[in-house]
Design an enzyme around this catalytic site. Structure first.
Site, PDB file in Angstrom:
ATOM      1  N   LYS A   1       8.984  -3.973  15.612  1.00 54.77           N
ATOM      2  CA  LYS A   1       9.124  -2.794  15.220  1.00 54.77           C
ATOM      3  C   LYS A   1      10.230  -2.094  16.110  1.00 54.77           C
ATOM      4  O   LYS A   1      11.282  -1.257  15.998  1.00 54.77           O
ATOM      5  CB  LYS A   1       7.834  -1.993  14.863  1.00 54.77           C
TER       6      LYS A   1
ATOM      7  N   ASN B   1      18.961  -7.104   6.988  1.00 56.94           N
ATOM      8  CA  ASN B   1      19.397  -7.670   5.718  1.00 56.94           C
ATOM      9  C   ASN B   1      19.038  -5.927   5.032  1.00 56.94           C
ATOM     10  O   ASN B   1      20.132  -5.911   4.573  1.00 56.94           O
ATOM     11  CB  ASN B   1      18.154  -8.266   5.049  1.00 56.94           C
TER      12      ASN B   1
ATOM     13  N   ASP C   1      11.451 -12.336  -0.600  1.00 52.87           N
ATOM     14  CA  ASP C   1      11.656 -11.930   1.224  1.00 52.87           C
ATOM     15  C   ASP C   1      12.755 -11.583   1.358  1.00 52.87           C
ATOM     16  O   ASP C   1      13.521 -11.816   1.115  1.00 52.87           O
ATOM     17  CB  ASP C   1      11.312 -13.110   1.458  1.00 52.87           C
TER      18      ASP C   1
ATOM     19  N   GLY D   1       1.733  -8.063  -0.155  1.00 50.60           N
ATOM     20  CA  GLY D   1       1.529  -6.705  -1.106  1.00 50.60           C
ATOM     21  C   GLY D   1       0.892  -7.162  -2.612  1.00 50.60           C
ATOM     22  O   GLY D   1       0.517  -8.352  -2.670  1.00 50.60           O
TER      23      GLY D   1
ATOM     24  N   LYS E   1       9.652 -11.981  11.518  1.00 52.71           N
ATOM     25  CA  LYS E   1      11.078 -12.336  10.628  1.00 52.71           C
ATOM     26  C   LYS E   1      11.054 -10.603  10.042  1.00 52.71           C
ATOM     27  O   LYS E   1      12.364 -10.303   9.836  1.00 52.71           O
ATOM     28  CB  LYS E   1      10.893 -13.479   9.766  1.00 52.71           C
TER      29      LYS E   1
ATOM     30  N   PHE F   1       0.964  -1.235   0.237  1.00 49.25           N
ATOM     31  CA  PHE F   1      -0.372  -0.203  -0.325  1.00 49.25           C
ATOM     32  C   PHE F   1       1.104   1.197  -0.141  1.00 49.25           C
ATOM     33  O   PHE F   1       0.634   2.341  -0.883  1.00 49.25           O
ATOM     34  CB  PHE F   1      -0.916   0.173   1.444  1.00 49.25           C
TER      35      PHE F   1
ATOM     36  N   TYR G   1       3.773  -7.674  16.411  1.00 52.74           N
ATOM     37  CA  TYR G   1       4.034  -6.322  15.383  1.00 52.74           C
ATOM     38  C   TYR G   1       5.144  -5.851  16.430  1.00 52.74           C
ATOM     39  O   TYR G   1       6.114  -5.022  15.762  1.00 52.74           O
ATOM     40  CB  TYR G   1       3.315  -6.414  14.823  1.00 52.74           C
TER      41      TYR G   1
END
Ligand code: UDP
Length: 318
Positions: A152, A102, A59, A39, A94, A14, A148
Protein backbone atom coordinates in the site's frame (compact mmCIF):
# COMPACT_ATOMS: atom_id res chain seq x y z
CA UNK A 1 -26.72 13.25 -20.58
CA UNK A 2 -25.18 9.78 -21.01
CA UNK A 3 -24.38 8.02 -17.79
CA UNK A 4 -20.79 8.12 -16.55
CA UNK A 5 -18.93 4.90 -15.88
CA UNK A 6 -17.14 3.88 -12.69
CA UNK A 7 -14.79 0.91 -12.67
CA UNK A 8 -14.34 -0.66 -9.23
CA UNK A 9 -11.61 -3.24 -8.64
CA UNK A 10 -12.51 -5.51 -5.74
CA UNK A 11 -16.12 -4.76 -6.66
CA UNK A 12 -17.37 -8.05 -5.17
CA UNK A 13 -15.61 -7.44 -1.88
CA UNK A 14 -16.85 -5.93 1.36
CA UNK A 15 -16.33 -2.22 0.68
CA UNK A 16 -16.26 -2.61 -3.13
CA UNK A 17 -19.76 -4.10 -3.28
CA UNK A 18 -21.19 -1.28 -1.16
CA UNK A 19 -19.58 1.15 -3.61
CA UNK A 20 -21.24 -0.67 -6.53
CA UNK A 21 -24.60 -0.15 -4.82
CA UNK A 22 -23.91 3.52 -4.14
CA UNK A 23 -22.84 4.38 -7.69
CA UNK A 24 -25.73 2.45 -9.27
CA UNK A 25 -28.06 4.38 -6.95
CA UNK A 26 -26.42 7.68 -7.99
CA UNK A 27 -27.10 6.93 -11.68
CA UNK A 28 -23.71 5.70 -12.89
CA UNK A 29 -22.80 2.66 -14.95
CA UNK A 30 -20.64 0.35 -12.84
CA UNK A 31 -18.05 -2.20 -13.92
CA UNK A 32 -16.93 -4.44 -11.06
CA UNK A 33 -13.65 -6.31 -11.54
CA UNK A 34 -12.82 -9.04 -9.03
CA UNK A 35 -10.96 -12.37 -9.05
CA UNK A 36 -13.10 -13.56 -6.11
CA UNK A 37 -10.21 -14.82 -3.97
CA UNK A 38 -11.57 -12.90 -0.99
CA UNK A 39 -14.56 -11.25 -2.70
CA UNK A 40 -17.89 -13.03 -3.05
CA UNK A 41 -20.29 -12.95 -5.99
CA UNK A 42 -23.16 -13.14 -3.47
CA UNK A 43 -22.33 -9.53 -2.50
CA UNK A 44 -23.34 -8.29 -5.96
CA UNK A 45 -25.88 -10.96 -6.97
CA UNK A 46 -28.73 -8.46 -6.55
CA UNK A 47 -27.14 -6.23 -9.24
CA UNK A 48 -26.65 -8.99 -11.82
CA UNK A 49 -29.79 -8.13 -13.81
CA UNK A 50 -29.25 -4.37 -13.74
CA UNK A 51 -28.38 -3.12 -17.24
CA UNK A 52 -26.01 -0.51 -15.82
CA UNK A 53 -23.97 -3.13 -13.96
CA UNK A 54 -21.31 -5.40 -15.35
CA UNK A 55 -19.13 -7.93 -13.55
CA UNK A 56 -15.77 -9.03 -14.96
CA UNK A 57 -14.02 -11.91 -13.22
CA UNK A 58 -10.38 -10.92 -13.54
CA UNK A 59 -7.24 -10.56 -11.44
CA UNK A 60 -6.30 -6.88 -11.75
CA UNK A 61 -2.66 -7.85 -11.11
CA UNK A 62 -2.75 -8.93 -14.76
CA UNK A 63 -3.37 -6.37 -17.53
CA UNK A 64 -6.87 -6.06 -18.95
CA UNK A 65 -8.45 -4.04 -21.78
CA UNK A 66 -11.74 -2.40 -20.92
CA UNK A 67 -13.80 -1.31 -23.94
CA UNK A 68 -15.64 2.03 -23.95
CA UNK A 69 -15.40 5.08 -21.77
CA UNK A 70 -14.48 4.99 -18.09
CA UNK A 71 -14.66 8.19 -16.05
CA UNK A 72 -13.56 6.95 -12.61
CA UNK A 73 -11.29 4.06 -11.59
CA UNK A 74 -11.59 3.03 -7.94
CA UNK A 75 -8.89 0.57 -6.91
CA UNK A 76 -10.23 -1.42 -3.95
CA UNK A 77 -8.97 -4.91 -4.78
CA UNK A 78 -6.81 -6.47 -2.05
CA UNK A 79 -6.92 -9.04 0.69
CA UNK A 80 -7.48 -6.86 3.77
CA UNK A 81 -7.56 -9.00 6.89
CA UNK A 82 -4.29 -9.96 8.62
CA UNK A 83 -5.09 -13.68 8.23
CA UNK A 84 -5.79 -13.24 4.52
CA UNK A 85 -2.64 -11.36 3.77
CA UNK A 86 -0.56 -13.89 5.70
CA UNK A 87 -2.03 -16.70 3.60
CA UNK A 88 -2.15 -14.71 0.34
CA UNK A 89 1.11 -12.85 0.83
CA UNK A 90 2.26 -12.83 -2.79
CA UNK A 91 -1.20 -11.96 -4.16
CA UNK A 92 -1.37 -9.12 -1.62
CA UNK A 93 1.93 -7.66 -2.81
CA UNK A 94 0.99 -8.16 -6.45
CA UNK A 95 -2.40 -6.47 -6.23
CA UNK A 96 -0.93 -3.51 -4.33
CA UNK A 97 1.93 -3.15 -6.81
CA UNK A 98 1.04 -4.65 -10.22
CA UNK A 99 -2.70 -4.23 -9.63
CA UNK A 100 -2.26 -0.54 -8.83
CA UNK A 101 -0.05 -0.17 -11.93
CA UNK A 102 -2.70 -1.79 -14.15
CA UNK A 103 -5.55 0.21 -12.60
CA UNK A 104 -3.56 3.43 -13.06
CA UNK A 105 -2.90 2.39 -16.66
CA UNK A 106 -6.63 2.05 -17.31
CA UNK A 107 -7.30 5.45 -15.72
CA UNK A 108 -4.55 7.07 -17.78
CA UNK A 109 -5.75 5.53 -21.07
CA UNK A 110 -9.35 6.58 -20.35
CA UNK A 111 -8.45 10.01 -18.92
CA UNK A 112 -10.33 8.94 -15.80
CA UNK A 113 -10.00 10.08 -12.20
CA UNK A 114 -8.05 7.48 -10.20
CA UNK A 115 -8.95 6.67 -6.58
CA UNK A 116 -6.67 4.53 -4.42
CA UNK A 117 -7.90 2.65 -1.35
CA UNK A 118 -4.94 2.89 0.99
CA UNK A 119 -4.93 2.02 4.66
CA UNK A 120 -4.09 3.01 8.21
CA UNK A 121 -1.57 0.14 7.99
CA UNK A 122 0.79 2.58 6.25
CA UNK A 123 1.33 3.94 9.78
CA UNK A 124 2.37 0.46 11.03
CA UNK A 125 2.53 0.17 14.84
CA UNK A 126 2.33 3.95 15.23
CA UNK A 127 4.46 5.97 17.61
CA UNK A 128 2.32 9.07 17.00
CA UNK A 129 -1.24 9.04 18.32
CA UNK A 130 -3.79 9.79 16.95
CA UNK A 131 -2.43 9.40 13.44
CA UNK A 132 -2.34 12.45 11.16
CA UNK A 133 -1.72 12.16 7.42
CA UNK A 134 1.65 13.87 7.92
CA UNK A 135 2.94 10.95 10.04
CA UNK A 136 5.40 8.75 8.12
CA UNK A 137 4.67 5.60 10.07
CA UNK A 138 6.50 2.84 11.90
CA UNK A 139 6.39 -0.21 9.65
CA UNK A 140 8.34 -3.46 9.79
CA UNK A 141 8.90 -4.32 6.11
CA UNK A 142 9.80 -7.95 6.82
CA UNK A 143 7.16 -8.69 9.49
CA UNK A 144 3.91 -10.59 8.83
CA UNK A 145 2.06 -7.38 7.95
CA UNK A 146 4.84 -6.10 5.70
CA UNK A 147 3.29 -7.54 2.53
CA UNK A 148 0.17 -5.42 2.96
CA UNK A 149 1.76 -2.33 4.49
CA UNK A 150 4.56 -2.05 1.95
CA UNK A 151 2.32 -2.83 -1.02
CA UNK A 152 0.00 0.00 0.00
CA UNK A 153 2.90 2.37 0.64
CA UNK A 154 4.24 1.52 -2.83
CA UNK A 155 0.73 2.04 -4.26
CA UNK A 156 0.54 5.54 -2.74
CA UNK A 157 3.97 6.46 -4.15
CA UNK A 158 3.10 5.10 -7.61
CA UNK A 159 -0.22 6.95 -7.65
CA UNK A 160 1.50 10.24 -6.86
CA UNK A 161 4.17 9.51 -9.50
CA UNK A 162 1.40 9.13 -12.11
CA UNK A 163 -0.08 12.44 -11.00
CA UNK A 164 3.28 14.16 -11.28
CA UNK A 165 4.46 12.60 -14.55
CA UNK A 166 1.14 12.31 -16.41
CA UNK A 167 -0.80 15.14 -14.77
CA UNK A 168 -3.56 12.75 -13.73
CA UNK A 169 -6.33 13.55 -11.27
CA UNK A 170 -5.76 11.12 -8.41
CA UNK A 171 -7.13 10.68 -4.90
CA UNK A 172 -5.84 8.62 -1.99
CA UNK A 173 -7.86 7.59 1.05
CA UNK A 174 -6.33 5.91 4.12
CA UNK A 175 -9.05 3.67 5.50
CA UNK A 176 -9.09 2.80 9.21
CA UNK A 177 -10.89 -0.29 10.61
CA UNK A 178 -14.26 -0.49 8.89
CA UNK A 179 -17.05 -3.00 9.57
CA UNK A 180 -20.55 -3.88 8.51
CA UNK A 181 -22.65 -6.26 6.44
CA UNK A 182 -20.78 -8.31 3.79
CA UNK A 183 -17.62 -8.81 5.79
CA UNK A 184 -16.75 -12.47 5.60
CA UNK A 185 -17.85 -14.32 8.73
CA UNK A 186 -14.53 -16.12 8.93
CA UNK A 187 -12.15 -13.46 7.69
CA UNK A 188 -10.41 -13.43 11.08
CA UNK A 189 -10.88 -9.73 11.81
CA UNK A 190 -12.04 -8.82 15.25
CA UNK A 191 -15.58 -7.66 14.36
CA UNK A 192 -16.75 -10.82 12.52
CA UNK A 193 -14.70 -13.04 14.88
CA UNK A 194 -16.41 -11.72 18.04
CA UNK A 195 -19.87 -11.71 16.47
CA UNK A 196 -19.41 -15.27 15.21
CA UNK A 197 -18.26 -16.38 18.68
CA UNK A 198 -21.13 -14.65 20.48
CA UNK A 199 -23.72 -16.08 18.12
CA UNK A 200 -22.35 -19.58 18.70
CA UNK A 201 -22.14 -19.18 22.49
CA UNK A 202 -18.35 -19.49 22.43
CA UNK A 203 -15.89 -17.47 24.52
CA UNK A 204 -14.35 -14.48 22.77
CA UNK A 205 -10.74 -14.82 21.65
CA UNK A 206 -8.77 -11.79 22.78
CA UNK A 207 -5.27 -11.58 21.39
CA UNK A 208 -2.79 -10.25 23.96
CA UNK A 209 -4.18 -8.51 27.04
CA UNK A 210 -6.93 -6.70 25.12
CA UNK A 211 -5.55 -3.25 25.94
CA UNK A 212 -4.64 -2.55 22.31
CA UNK A 213 -7.01 -0.03 20.75
CA UNK A 214 -8.91 0.32 17.49
CA UNK A 215 -11.66 2.65 16.28
CA UNK A 216 -14.43 1.19 14.15
CA UNK A 217 -16.19 2.92 11.27
CA UNK A 218 -19.52 1.70 9.88
CA UNK A 219 -19.32 0.97 6.15
CA UNK A 220 -22.10 3.44 5.17
CA UNK A 221 -20.14 6.29 6.75
CA UNK A 222 -17.02 5.27 4.86
CA UNK A 223 -18.86 5.05 1.52
CA UNK A 224 -20.17 8.60 2.06
CA UNK A 225 -16.60 9.78 2.74
CA UNK A 226 -15.28 8.03 -0.37
CA UNK A 227 -17.81 9.73 -2.64
CA UNK A 228 -17.07 13.13 -1.08
CA UNK A 229 -13.33 12.70 -1.67
CA UNK A 230 -13.85 11.36 -5.19
CA UNK A 231 -15.86 14.40 -6.26
CA UNK A 232 -13.63 16.90 -4.46
CA UNK A 233 -10.55 18.78 -5.62
CA UNK A 234 -8.34 17.08 -3.02
CA UNK A 235 -5.60 14.57 -3.77
CA UNK A 236 -4.91 13.45 -0.21
CA UNK A 237 -3.97 11.15 1.35
CA UNK A 238 -7.02 11.69 3.55
CA UNK A 239 -7.66 9.60 6.68
CA UNK A 240 -11.15 8.19 7.00
CA UNK A 241 -12.37 6.25 9.99
CA UNK A 242 -14.20 6.72 13.24
CA UNK A 243 -12.19 8.64 15.84
CA UNK A 244 -13.99 6.99 18.79
CA UNK A 245 -11.37 4.67 20.26
CA UNK A 246 -11.98 1.38 22.12
CA UNK A 247 -9.73 -1.19 23.72
CA UNK A 248 -10.35 -4.65 22.28
CA UNK A 249 -11.49 -5.66 25.79
CA UNK A 250 -14.14 -2.89 25.78
CA UNK A 251 -15.18 -3.93 22.31
CA UNK A 252 -15.66 -7.55 23.47
CA UNK A 253 -17.96 -6.37 26.27
CA UNK A 254 -19.91 -4.19 23.83
CA UNK A 255 -20.56 -7.11 21.46
CA UNK A 256 -21.68 -9.33 24.34
CA UNK A 257 -23.97 -6.62 25.78
CA UNK A 258 -25.55 -6.02 22.37
CA UNK A 259 -26.58 -9.69 22.40
CA UNK A 260 -28.12 -9.33 25.86
CA UNK A 261 -25.19 -10.69 27.88
CA UNK A 262 -23.46 -8.97 30.80
CA UNK A 263 -19.76 -9.59 30.59
CA UNK A 264 -17.78 -11.35 27.91
CA UNK A 265 -16.38 -14.83 28.56
CA UNK A 266 -12.84 -14.51 27.31
CA UNK A 267 -10.02 -16.80 26.23
CA UNK A 268 -6.73 -15.01 25.88
CA UNK A 269 -4.52 -15.94 22.93
CA UNK A 270 -1.02 -14.71 22.07
CA UNK A 271 -0.80 -11.31 20.43
CA UNK A 272 0.23 -11.71 16.78
CA UNK A 273 3.63 -10.25 15.88
CA UNK A 274 3.63 -6.52 15.06
CA UNK A 275 -0.04 -6.10 16.03
CA UNK A 276 -0.45 -2.31 16.38
CA UNK A 277 -0.90 -1.29 20.05
CA UNK A 278 -3.06 1.71 19.25
CA UNK A 279 -4.88 3.15 16.28
CA UNK A 280 -7.14 6.16 15.94
CA UNK A 281 -7.47 8.48 12.95
CA UNK A 282 -7.06 12.22 13.14
CA UNK A 283 -9.86 13.19 10.73
CA UNK A 284 -9.39 16.97 10.87
CA UNK A 285 -8.67 17.08 7.14
CA UNK A 286 -11.83 15.17 6.16
CA UNK A 287 -13.87 17.25 8.60
CA UNK A 288 -12.64 20.65 7.53
CA UNK A 289 -12.13 20.11 3.78
CA UNK A 290 -14.91 17.64 2.98
CA UNK A 291 -17.39 18.33 5.78
CA UNK A 292 -17.31 14.60 6.54
CA UNK A 293 -17.45 12.75 9.81
CA UNK A 294 -18.94 9.39 10.83
CA UNK A 295 -22.55 9.41 11.98
CA UNK A 296 -23.22 5.79 12.97
CA UNK A 297 -22.37 4.92 16.57
CA UNK A 298 -20.69 1.59 17.17
CA UNK A 299 -23.62 0.42 19.32
CA UNK A 300 -25.96 1.01 16.36
CA UNK A 301 -23.68 -0.37 13.62
CA UNK A 302 -23.00 -3.57 15.55
CA UNK A 303 -26.74 -4.28 15.78
CA UNK A 304 -27.03 -4.02 11.99
CA UNK A 305 -23.94 -6.15 11.47
CA UNK A 306 -25.15 -8.87 13.86
CA UNK A 307 -28.49 -8.93 12.04
CA UNK A 308 -26.66 -9.52 8.75
CA UNK A 309 -24.48 -12.26 10.18
CA UNK A 310 -27.45 -14.03 11.77
CA UNK A 311 -29.18 -14.17 8.41
CA UNK A 312 -26.10 -15.46 6.63
CA UNK A 313 -25.20 -18.05 9.24
CA UNK A 314 -28.68 -19.43 8.63
CA UNK A 315 -28.06 -19.34 4.89
CA UNK A 316 -24.91 -21.35 5.52
CA UNK A 317 -22.62 -18.77 3.92
CA UNK A 318 -19.08 -18.65 5.26
N1 UDP B 1 -8.17 -9.50 17.69
C1 UDP B 1 -8.55 -10.20 18.81
N2 UDP B 1 -9.26 -11.35 18.64
C2 UDP B 1 -9.64 -11.83 17.43
C3 UDP B 1 -9.26 -11.09 16.28
C4 UDP B 1 -8.52 -9.92 16.45
O1 UDP B 1 -8.24 -9.82 19.95
O2 UDP B 1 -10.28 -12.90 17.37
C5 UDP B 1 -7.43 -8.23 17.88
C6 UDP B 1 -6.17 -8.11 17.02
O3 UDP B 1 -5.06 -8.70 17.68
C7 UDP B 1 -6.04 -6.62 16.88
C8 UDP B 1 -7.48 -6.12 16.89
O4 UDP B 1 -8.26 -7.17 17.44
O5 UDP B 1 -5.36 -6.07 17.99
C9 UDP B 1 -8.02 -5.80 15.49
O6 UDP B 1 -7.72 -6.87 14.67
P1 UDP B 1 -8.22 -7.03 13.17
O7 UDP B 1 -7.76 -8.36 12.68
O8 UDP B 1 -9.67 -6.74 13.11
O9 UDP B 1 -7.50 -5.89 12.32
P2 UDP B 1 -6.21 -4.96 12.49
O10 UDP B 1 -6.76 -3.69 13.02
O11 UDP B 1 -5.23 -5.59 13.44
O12 UDP B 1 -5.68 -4.84 11.12
Amino acid sequence: MPKKTVLITGGAGFIGSHLCDRFIKEGFKVIAVDNLITGNKGNIAHLAKNKDFRFIKHDISKPIRIPGQVHYVLHFASPASPIDYLQLSIQTMKVGALGTHNALGIAKAKKAVFFLASTSEVYGDPLEHPQKETYWGHVNPIGPRGVYDEAKRFAEALTLAYKKVHGMDVKIIRIFNTYGPRMRLKDGRVVPAFIDQVLHGKPLTIFGDGRQTRSFCYVDDLVEGITRLLFSKLTGPVNMGNPREFTIRQFADLVVKTQGGHKARIVFKPLPKDDPKQRRPDITQARTKLGWEPKVRLEEGIVKTIAYFKEHINNGRK
